[in-house]
Write a protein that holds these residues in place. Structure first.
Motif, PDB file in Angstrom:
ATOM      1  N   GLY A  20       0.766  -1.383   0.028  1.00  0.00           N
ATOM      2  CA  GLY A  20       0.046  -0.039   0.083  1.00  0.00           C
ATOM      3  C   GLY A  20       0.901   1.193  -0.184  1.00  0.00           C
ATOM      4  O   GLY A  20       1.903   1.470  -0.877  1.00  0.00           O
ATOM      5  N   SER A  21       0.286   2.274   0.597  1.00  0.00           N
ATOM      6  CA  SER A  21       0.846   3.634   0.596  1.00  0.00           C
ATOM      7  C   SER A  21       2.158   3.449   1.928  1.00  0.00           C
ATOM      8  O   SER A  21       1.932   4.497   2.597  1.00  0.00           O
ATOM      9  CB  SER A  21       0.177   4.451   0.875  1.00  0.00           C
ATOM     10  N   ARG A  22       3.353   2.892   1.934  1.00  0.00           N
ATOM     11  CA  ARG A  22       4.184   2.849   2.915  1.00  0.00           C
ATOM     12  C   ARG A  22       5.399   3.947   2.432  1.00  0.00           C
ATOM     13  O   ARG A  22       5.847   3.736   1.386  1.00  0.00           O
ATOM     14  CB  ARG A  22       4.685   1.660   3.021  1.00  0.00           C
ATOM     15  N   GLU A  23       5.230   5.117   2.862  1.00  0.00           N
ATOM     16  CA  GLU A  23       6.013   6.127   2.763  1.00  0.00           C
ATOM     17  C   GLU A  23       6.520   6.803   3.685  1.00  0.00           C
ATOM     18  O   GLU A  23       5.944   7.297   4.547  1.00  0.00           O
ATOM     19  CB  GLU A  23       5.561   7.144   1.555  1.00  0.00           C
ATOM     20  N   ALA A  24       8.070   7.004   3.483  1.00  0.00           N
ATOM     21  CA  ALA A  24       8.420   8.031   4.843  1.00  0.00           C
ATOM     22  C   ALA A  24       9.203   8.919   4.214  1.00  0.00           C
ATOM     23  O   ALA A  24       9.766   8.915   3.102  1.00  0.00           O
ATOM     24  CB  ALA A  24       9.452   7.029   5.845  1.00  0.00           C
ATOM     25  N   VAL A  25       9.587   9.961   4.949  1.00  0.00           N
ATOM     26  CA  VAL A  25      10.177  11.081   4.689  1.00  0.00           C
ATOM     27  C   VAL A  25      11.441  11.177   5.513  1.00  0.00           C
ATOM     28  O   VAL A  25      11.421  11.196   6.688  1.00  0.00           O
ATOM     29  CB  VAL A  25       9.565  12.569   4.690  1.00  0.00           C
ATOM     30  N   GLY A  56      19.856  13.339  11.246  1.00  0.00           N
ATOM     31  CA  GLY A  56      18.491  13.731  10.506  1.00  0.00           C
ATOM     32  C   GLY A  56      17.345  13.176  11.399  1.00  0.00           C
ATOM     33  O   GLY A  56      17.364  12.792  12.357  1.00  0.00           O
ATOM     34  N   TYR A  57      16.345  12.953  10.610  1.00  0.00           N
ATOM     35  CA  TYR A  57      15.204  12.588  11.287  1.00  0.00           C
ATOM     36  C   TYR A  57      14.048  11.894  10.040  1.00  0.00           C
ATOM     37  O   TYR A  57      14.164  12.024   8.955  1.00  0.00           O
ATOM     38  CB  TYR A  57      14.315  13.719  11.851  1.00  0.00           C
ATOM     39  N   LEU A  58      13.193  11.197  10.686  1.00  0.00           N
ATOM     40  CA  LEU A  58      12.280  10.462   9.908  1.00  0.00           C
ATOM     41  C   LEU A  58      10.862  10.998  10.198  1.00  0.00           C
ATOM     42  O   LEU A  58      10.555  10.718  11.495  1.00  0.00           O
ATOM     43  CB  LEU A  58      12.538   8.933  10.015  1.00  0.00           C
ATOM     44  N   GLN A  59       9.927  11.072   9.099  1.00  0.00           N
ATOM     45  CA  GLN A  59       8.557  11.169   9.051  1.00  0.00           C
ATOM     46  C   GLN A  59       7.907  10.271   8.555  1.00  0.00           C
ATOM     47  O   GLN A  59       8.447   9.515   7.554  1.00  0.00           O
ATOM     48  CB  GLN A  59       8.317  12.482   8.652  1.00  0.00           C
ATOM     49  N   HIS A  60       6.582   9.776   9.306  1.00  0.00           N
ATOM     50  CA  HIS A  60       6.036   8.768   8.893  1.00  0.00           C
ATOM     51  C   HIS A  60       4.523   8.678   9.280  1.00  0.00           C
ATOM     52  O   HIS A  60       4.407   9.513  10.488  1.00  0.00           O
ATOM     53  CB  HIS A  60       6.488   7.294   9.343  1.00  0.00           C
ATOM     54  N   PRO A  61       3.603   8.369   8.378  1.00  0.00           N
ATOM     55  CA  PRO A  61       2.327   8.497   9.020  1.00  0.00           C
ATOM     56  C   PRO A  61       1.822   8.150  10.391  1.00  0.00           C
ATOM     57  O   PRO A  61       1.041   8.710  11.091  1.00  0.00           O
ATOM     58  CB  PRO A  61       1.557   7.882   7.820  1.00  0.00           C
ATOM     59  N   ARG A  62       2.757   6.961  10.810  1.00  0.00           N
ATOM     60  CA  ARG A  62       2.171   6.348  12.283  1.00  0.00           C
ATOM     61  C   ARG A  62       2.835   7.229  13.365  1.00  0.00           C
ATOM     62  O   ARG A  62       2.642   6.995  14.404  1.00  0.00           O
ATOM     63  CB  ARG A  62       2.718   4.865  12.120  1.00  0.00           C
ATOM     64  N   LEU A  63       3.833   8.025  12.995  1.00  0.00           N
ATOM     65  CA  LEU A  63       4.609   9.025  13.917  1.00  0.00           C
ATOM     66  C   LEU A  63       3.822  10.195  14.070  1.00  0.00           C
ATOM     67  O   LEU A  63       3.385  10.932  13.386  1.00  0.00           O
ATOM     68  CB  LEU A  63       6.006   8.989  13.696  1.00  0.00           C
ATOM     69  N   GLU A  64       3.642  10.449  15.398  1.00  0.00           N
ATOM     70  CA  GLU A  64       3.168  11.807  16.066  1.00  0.00           C
ATOM     71  C   GLU A  64       4.014  12.954  15.591  1.00  0.00           C
ATOM     72  O   GLU A  64       3.708  13.983  15.140  1.00  0.00           O
ATOM     73  CB  GLU A  64       2.468  11.844  17.131  1.00  0.00           C
ATOM     74  N   GLU A  65       5.456  12.724  15.937  1.00  0.00           N
ATOM     75  CA  GLU A  65       6.530  13.878  15.753  1.00  0.00           C
ATOM     76  C   GLU A  65       7.584  13.128  14.837  1.00  0.00           C
ATOM     77  O   GLU A  65       7.862  11.895  14.467  1.00  0.00           O
ATOM     78  CB  GLU A  65       6.958  14.039  17.035  1.00  0.00           C
ATOM     79  N   LYS A  66       8.374  13.998  14.520  1.00  0.00           N
ATOM     80  CA  LYS A  66       9.710  13.455  13.570  1.00  0.00           C
ATOM     81  C   LYS A  66      10.439  12.610  14.508  1.00  0.00           C
ATOM     82  O   LYS A  66      10.652  13.037  15.984  1.00  0.00           O
ATOM     83  CB  LYS A  66      10.444  14.845  13.257  1.00  0.00           C
TER      84      LYS A  66
END
Length: 119
Positions: free
Chosen positions: A5-10, A23-33
């Motif tokens: 599906g739509s598994r995307e991280a920044v 650095g840091y990772l952002q993901h739909p399941r994370l509330e914060e970076k």
């Protein structure tokens, strides 16, 4: 092979030297970076986030992510399209240069990122 599906991280890389990353990772399941300090830490975190999904699960809402345009940082979108036999297949999009590469394994993803960050 199970589509994911739509598994995307920044991933935003603030600095990278000799394999050490800030650095840091952002993901739909994370509330914060989530702060990350290495490529391996990034992979382990992303893998645990992907494990939380019952693949396929297209109904998961995506949290809007910031796409920073700051030239000092390298910003990547990592799209995990499939996982098979504990490996990943997907796309790596380097936002800064609007370049895209396909990876067929986690090792290939690591090599791509290391090559880009080492430039």
């Amino acid at each position: 092979m199970i589509p994911c599906g739509s598994r995307e991280a920044v991933v935003t890389v603030l600095s990278y030297k000799n394999g050490i990353m800030d650095g840091y990772l952002q993901h739909p399941r994370l509330e914060e970076k989530e702060k990350i300090g290495s490529l391996s830490q990034m992979i382990l975190l992303l893998n645990s986030l992907v494990d939380l999904e019952d693949c396929p699960n297209p109904s998961l809402p995506l949290v809007p992510m910031e796409y920073e345009k700051d030239r000092k940082n390298s910003v990547f979108r990592i799209q995990v399209l499939f996982r098979e036999h504990c490996s990943w297949q997907g796309r790596l999009i380097w936002q800064n240069e609007n370049r895209e590469a396909v990876f067929r394994s986690v090792v290939e993803l690591l090599q791509l990122m290391d090559e880009i960050l080492g430039e």
